[in-house]
Every structure is written in C-alpha cells, then in structure tokens.
Design a protein around this motif. Sequence first.
Motif, short mmCIF file in Angstrom:
data_model
loop_
_atom_site.label_atom_id
_atom_site.label_comp_id
_atom_site.label_asym_id
_atom_site.label_seq_id
_atom_site.Cartn_x
_atom_site.Cartn_y
_atom_site.Cartn_z
N ARG A 172 0.85 -1.19 0.00
CA ARG A 172 0.00 0.00 0.00
C ARG A 172 0.89 1.24 0.00
O ARG A 172 1.78 1.38 0.84
N GLY A 176 -4.84 2.86 1.00
CA GLY A 176 -5.61 2.43 -0.15
C GLY A 176 -6.49 3.56 -0.67
O GLY A 176 -7.01 4.36 0.11
N SER A 178 -9.14 2.87 -2.75
CA SER A 178 -10.40 2.30 -3.23
C SER A 178 -10.98 1.36 -2.18
O SER A 178 -10.32 0.98 -1.21
N ASN A 183 -6.23 -2.03 -4.82
CA ASN A 183 -5.44 -1.03 -4.10
C ASN A 183 -3.95 -1.27 -4.28
O ASN A 183 -3.13 -0.64 -3.60
N ASN A 235 -2.87 4.25 -6.88
CA ASN A 235 -2.26 3.57 -5.74
C ASN A 235 -0.74 3.59 -5.80
O ASN A 235 -0.07 2.77 -5.17
N GLN A 629 -8.64 5.01 -11.79
CA GLN A 629 -8.73 3.59 -11.44
C GLN A 629 -9.81 2.95 -12.29
O GLN A 629 -10.93 3.45 -12.37
N THR A 677 -8.81 9.93 -8.14
CA THR A 677 -8.17 10.34 -6.89
C THR A 677 -7.39 11.62 -7.12
O THR A 677 -6.48 11.66 -7.96
N THR A 704 -10.59 10.33 -3.01
CA THR A 704 -11.08 9.50 -4.10
C THR A 704 -12.59 9.68 -4.24
O THR A 704 -13.33 9.56 -3.25
N ASN A 762 -7.29 7.10 7.07
CA ASN A 762 -8.31 7.18 6.02
C ASN A 762 -9.69 7.35 6.64
O ASN A 762 -9.91 7.03 7.82
#
Length: 987
Positions: A172, A176, A178, A183, A235, A629, A677, A704, A762
């Motif tokens: 990572r 992440g 997503s 990810n 990512n 993505q 993102t 995102t 996050n």
Amino acid sequence: MKRTRFASFVFLLCFVLMSFFTYAQSGSISGKVTDETGQPIPGATVFIKGTSKNATADAQGNFTITGVTPGNMVVVARIMGYETFELPVNAGNSTAPLTFQLKADTKGLNEIVVVGYGTQKKSDLTGAIAVVSTKDFNKGPLSSPEQLITGKVPGVQITSNGGAPGAGSTIRVRGGASLNATNDPLIIVDGVPLDNNNVSGQSNGLSLINPNDIETFNVLKDASATAIYGSRASNGVIIITTKKGRLGDKFHVSFSSTNAVSKVTSYSPVLTASEFTDVVKANGTAAQIALLGKANTDWQKQIYQSALSSDNNLALSGSWKKLPYRISVGYLNQDGILKTSNLERKSASINLSPSLFDDHLKINMNVKGSLADNRFADQGAINAAIAFDPTQPVRTGGKDFGGYYEWLYNSKLYDLGTKNPLAMLEQKVDKSEVKRSIGNIQFDYKFHFLPELRANLNLGYDYQKGEGNTNIPKYAALAYYNGTGGSYKHYSQEMKNKLLDFYLNYAKDLKGIKSRVDVMAGYSYQDFIIATPGYPVKDEAGDTTTAAGNYSEAQHTLVSFFGRLNYTFNEKYLLTFTMRRDGTSRFRDHWGNFPSVAFAWKLKDEAFLKNSKVLSDLKLRLGYGVTGQENIGVGKEYAALSRYTYGDANSSYQLGDAFYKTLRAAGYDQNIKWEQTATYNVALDYGFLNNRISGSVDFYYKKTTDLLADVTTPAGTNLTNTLYTNIGSLENRGVEFIINATPVETKDFRWDAGFNITYNKNKILSLSKAKSDTSVGIATGGISGGTGNTIQINSVGHQINSFYVYKQVYDKNGKPIEGVYEDTNGDGAITSDDKYRYKSSNPLVYLSFNSQFNYKKWNLGFSLRSNLGNYIYNNQASNNGSYKTFQNSNYLANLSRSVLATKFATTQYWSDYYVENGSFLRMDYINLGYDFGRLMHDKVGLRLNFNVQNVFVITKYSGQDPEVFSGIDDKFYPRPRVYSLGVNLDF
C-alpha cells in the motif's frame, strides 16, 4: 565418443573466449584516483570509453590499464558516491601518469532517477519519488522482489501474506485509494507494466521475478509523479529496473549461494491434552467424556517442521566492443515450515544494450523467464491443528484412511468432525507448474540533425501460463464421500499482456533567458487477455462428480495519449506539468483525463543560503494531480455492457435425453466510470554537512471520488445480487518523514543509519449516490464460525474495515461477562443496532529504523520495523474460545487458552473482547558479513555473510503473529525465523 567430442568442443570454446577477453596490446595507461582532498579512492573503475579495457583502483587509488593502442581516447573514472570524470588523453608508448580528482556526488543529488517515460536528476525532481538501490536492499534469503524494500520507503507499507514459500505481500502506497477495486500499485519492470492478477497455480506472480536480478526500485508516490500513468496510478507506481552490463566493463563472473534453515517461532495458544481433559470432564456430558483418548498429541508440532532452502545465482556481465551484456541464471528450492509446502524456481535473464551510430541510437533488450514448480500445503490444516482433540493419536496402526486417526460414528467416517491435520497435508497433493516471461526491446534515437530531439519506441510483453492438479486418494477422509471416493482435478490458465509505447522528447537549454525546456509527448497501447478453461472433478473410478465449468476468455485494452513539460528557470525554479488521456474497454464512456502540476524551489541556491557551510540542500516541493482507477478485477471486463452468459452444467435444461446449457442475462451498469483520486502534496527536502545528514518531510491529502464498489442491489433488480458501480468517496491524509545520516566516518569505520515514519489515516466520506445515506454501511471481513458471518464494516465517517462489534461489559475483577453488552443506543434492548464501529486493521503509524556498520572488512547491519494503532480480530480465539466448541455429539474439538480466562459457555463472535491491539516492533533482519577481498593473485573476490530474519517481535497481541494485513487472524501461515549463510564469489 560423442560425449568426449562435445567436452573437447566446450573446452576449446572456453579457451577461445578466455583468450578473447584477455588479449591485450603492449601499451598501458596508469595513474591515481583521489577525492577532492587528495585521499585515494580504492575500488574506482577506470576505463577507456568505447572499449572494454579497464582497471580497478587499488587501496592507494592506483590503477593500470594494459593493452592500450596509442592514439587519442577518453579515459573515464567512476565510482558510486562520486561524479563520473572523463579525461581526454593522447596515449603514446610512455604516457604520463593520470590523476583523477573526483567530486562528491552530494549523496545522490546528481543521481539519475527513473520517472515515467524517461529519467531525471534527483536534484531536479518536483514529485514525491523514492529510490532504493542494491546497496540499500534488505539482506537475507528473499524469494520475492518487494521484500527487498520492506520498511525502506516512507509512505509504503509492505506486509507479507505469510510464511509460505514464495508468498507475496500486500503493498500500500499512502493507504488504499479504493474500496473494492484494486489497491495495489502499478508495477513496471524494465518499461513493461505488469498485470497484478496472479495466474492459476501461483499465489504471487512477483515471486517469478528473481530478486537477484534487480538493480533499483523507484517508487512514485504523489499524483504529480504518477499522473503520467493516468488510470492505473491512484495507488502509486513502483518502477523496477534490472541489472545491466555497462559499456567499458571487462568480462565479469559473479556467483552467490545462500542456504537457510527456517524455524517455527511460536504456536497458537491452545489447551494441552491434560488441560483439555480437565475441561471436558468438568463441563462435558458422559458421552463427551467417553470420547476422550489417552494420547498426548501436540497437533501444531505435527504439522510444522524445520525447513531448508537454497538460493543460487550465476551472472556473466561485461562489454564486448560496444555491446554491454548481462546474462544470469538462478535456482531456488524452498521448503515451507508447514509440511509438504515447497517452491522450486528456475530463472534466467538476458540484457543487451548496444549503442550505434556514434551513440545516437541506443537499444535496450531485456528478456526474463522463469519456471516455478509449486506444491501447496492445505492451509486448512492450520485451523484443524488448533481444533483437533489433543488426546487422540496421529495414527491408529490400521489401514483405514491411510492409517490416520479420524472421527468415526457407527464405524463410519463422521464427515462433520475435524479432519486429521497431518493427513490433510500428506494425503492432498496440490502441485502446479507456472511459466512466466517478461521482455521488451527499447529503441532510443537521438536525431543527427537535431540532437535535442529523441524518439523512443518500447515494445514489450508479459506472458504467464499456469497449470496444475489437485489430487486426493479415495481412502483419504478429505474426499471419502466424493462419488466412489477420491478427488482429482486439473486446472490451467493463460495470461497475455502486450505493450507498445512511443514518445518524442525535446530538451533544450535556453541560456539567453536562463531556462531549460524538456517536452515529451507519446502514445501507449496495452492489451490484456486471460483464458481459463473449465475442467471436471472426478473420483477414483474416473466418474465426474462435479461438472466442468465454462471456458472463459476475457480481454481488455488500454489506449493512451500522454505528455509532460519540465521547465527550469535559473536552475532554481522548476515546473512540471503532465497530462494523460486514457481510454479503457471496460467502460462505455471510454475516456478519462488525468492532469498534474508540480513546482519546486531550490532554496539552497538562493543568495541568502548559497554560501552556507552547514546547509547543503533545501528544496520546497508543491504538487497536485488527478489519477484514475479502472481495474475491478478478472471477470469484470464487461461490467458496462448488456450481455448474456452461459449457465453452468448444474443449471442445464433437459430436452429429451440431452442437457443444454442456458443463456442468462447478466447484471450491468452502463454508467459505470472511472474512479478518480485527487492528491495534494507539500514537501521539503533537506541536507546538512554535504548531505551527510539528508531527508525529506511530505504532507499529503488524497480524496477519491466515484468509488468503484461491489454493492448489493435491491431485490428483483438488475438480474444479480451484487453489482459494481460508483457509489461514494473516501480520503487519506498523512505525513511522511525520512532522515538518513552518517554519524561516524573514519578511515576504517563507517556508520550509516536511516529512519522513516509515516502517519496515515483514512476516512469514508460517502457510500451512496443519494445525498442522505442512512445505511449502516457495507459488511466485509468474513470470519470462521457460522455461515456468512462478518466482523468488519465500511461506514461513512469511519476508517476502512472498521470492526463492527458489541461493547463487552466486564465484572469488577475485569473479567468479561458472557453475553452482556452495552446498550449503546439506549433503547433498553440489546440488538444488532447496538453494534459499534471499533478501531481498524489499518495502522495509524508505521516506522522503520535501519543501521549499517562497516569496520575494515567487516560489516554489521540490522533493520527494525513497527506498526502502531493497528487492531486485529483474534478469530482463532473467538471460534475456539467457548465450552460449546468441544460439546459436539460425535467428536471433540480443542479450545483456545482464552477460555481459561473468559469461561464462555457459548461463542461470542461479535464481542470487542476479541479485537486486540496489534501494534508491534519487529526486527526484520540482522546481518554480519566479512569481505576477504581479492584472492588467488587478485583473480577471485570472496565474501561471506550470516543472516537472521524475523529475529524477534514485541507485541501485546495474545495470538501467534500480530502482522495480518486483513486484521483477521484465521488460517494464517506463520512467518518463520530464518537462519542463513551466504557466499559471494566474483571472478
């Protein structure tokens, strides 16, 4: 006779080759290599440009190049850490000694860094890019490339998926981006972007790349650096460059061999045979007590072993005229600590990098191939060993079930009982053979009539094929009731990835306005095809017990246009702008735009700091960009199209005596689109004392939108239970700090140290297309115990994968009260509405400290790594931590030691008692080495090293290992402690 002739031919060929590489003229060039203070630089390479004639400076910095033909030439001196120096020479029969005074490279500021579609000086970077090269790699036996940089890069969390041979890692970059889409970062090997999907028969596709062939990792972290890769860069991007031959190098042979033994470090805490007997007698019925045996079996010790491994690599490199080359072969044989698991990998690579037309055309050709033979151990045996009755023997001495003890009822196998864990390993043969080849040829042409203009064409491929068999004999309990007994299944899969990149690059110094302009524009095409045949499952008699699945072939294509502008003013102010327009076949609205902009200011070059003797580097970086993505996984290539799919054999329709597969409409979302993102980055690079102390600090924010997620559809709609669509948004915000230093440096002793720390948090901002979202969230995190149970949830306003549990109530002695939970909503009743979101599996802080000591010919190094704020659900304890676990009608099951503290009568799966603090400090490795130098008249270099991996772990977690990325401790293949001895030979 034929063998004798062949041996004679091989000997003659080797003699001719050796003669070719050692042929020399009578002239010579000698001299000395020093630093700016006049101190000698031993080990520096000195060569005549455009030839293979070279020498290495000795301990006093002296060198001699023999076999020199008189005439004009350019002599080059170079060594890591210093700027390369070129000196024009008119060589005669008695050329005067040369003196090379090399300037310090300011610890890499002039280092060339690989960025998207090109290279830049490290000092000219505007984005967040980290470089890890060979000298900084982690030490010890490593079977997969990403293990080389674990803990080395701030903002990059690499968590191994367990201790199985060739096991991969979860990577990572800055958290992440997503929920359900991938990810994983985009990984590029020698210019070829890889498909992150693993082919059938291989748990980790990266393990098919030999780590010994890798030269550098370049990690692109912020959007200003990654946006040039557009739709696959949300990512992060990891660019891997493999080792190559270098122009001017002489023929060189290197051989390395590492042999290791792996040991189990700990076991899951369960009851011993005597403890289990006492519990059953105190809490069981007469029938259950009667099931107790008289053995004393430690089932975990039965399934684990001390495992051996050997990793051997041979490389030939050098330069033949103007053709640098490197050829390598490798062989790895690794046993796992879980019995029967094994990986055998054979690998080879070839690199050719000639320059033609007075270096106007540079060609770089890479071909890498590997063949891996795997035997996979049934990891279900891990849970079986935890649960199997310790009072029963491993074997019965009879013939039934291959002689292994199994639970019986009325003299027949009781299929609901826990299976013998050792039998699960030894009677199930799951083997695969996987082939992978990655290759490319890249042409870089500098126009004769306009040398500032370059054209670059890159053609590449990535091919994988895996096939295997999973066989269980008819007498084994695992497949005893499958038809006539036994289970035999074949599987295979083929993955093809082809690439075409082309770009033009124009770079020009505009001295009149103190500017430099570097412009690039290009086109990219990449196509992916995955083919998966279907095969039936058969029994011992050859009869089909499970019909073959449908053959499937999925394809998706990416077409892109991209460009970048680098503008430098007065060598202090740097501006970068990139734009990529991506088209994907996955969505109906094919196209997406991904821009970025970044600015850097070299504060150190300003008049008020330029003459500072303490400050050697200071640069401010600002960046913003948008990345995308579209990777929602295999089988979702047509998620935006209305289509029909074949039903499986079990849903066939009968007409007469024939059965016909049905065609059924599939669910789809025609409006599904790019997940995007946006990233903001503010950073400061610093250096002190000629960069003896250096590092950086980065602040970032990522948001995102249009999250790609697999959501439940309303009943009776869209012809499917779940559907991929765009539903919401989430954010990551964090800080990265890194410092590298050389605290002590003397003639004989040097100490290098590095420390990095990352804070990342996050939060889910929305999970609905509607403005008002009243749902509790999306359940995730399946657990063992019951059917379809989950322990985590994704909810608005909370971290990804928060635990969704009841708040346990404790008595005055701090003991949990069974079934008593806090009424969190105050309605007077305990219902599912009283569950709350508690902690997360994601660490808030992760950090690393590494140190390297060099004293004369000795070196000692180690690396420490820590995660803080990550929590883990102890599923092994929750599933086996109550008296009900053993209270079955016809078999017994062992208990987790947690039952001795809780005294739970029934399972309490959703109690927050089982959510534990998983913070830890781990020593990844400690390494001791000795360099014997050049032996046998300076013909052979010898180096030995001893290494210990996974030296210790400090944690409060009560289970076996706190480092489980998912946050759910269930069937986890334990990481072993590995002791290894390595030898390196250079000829």
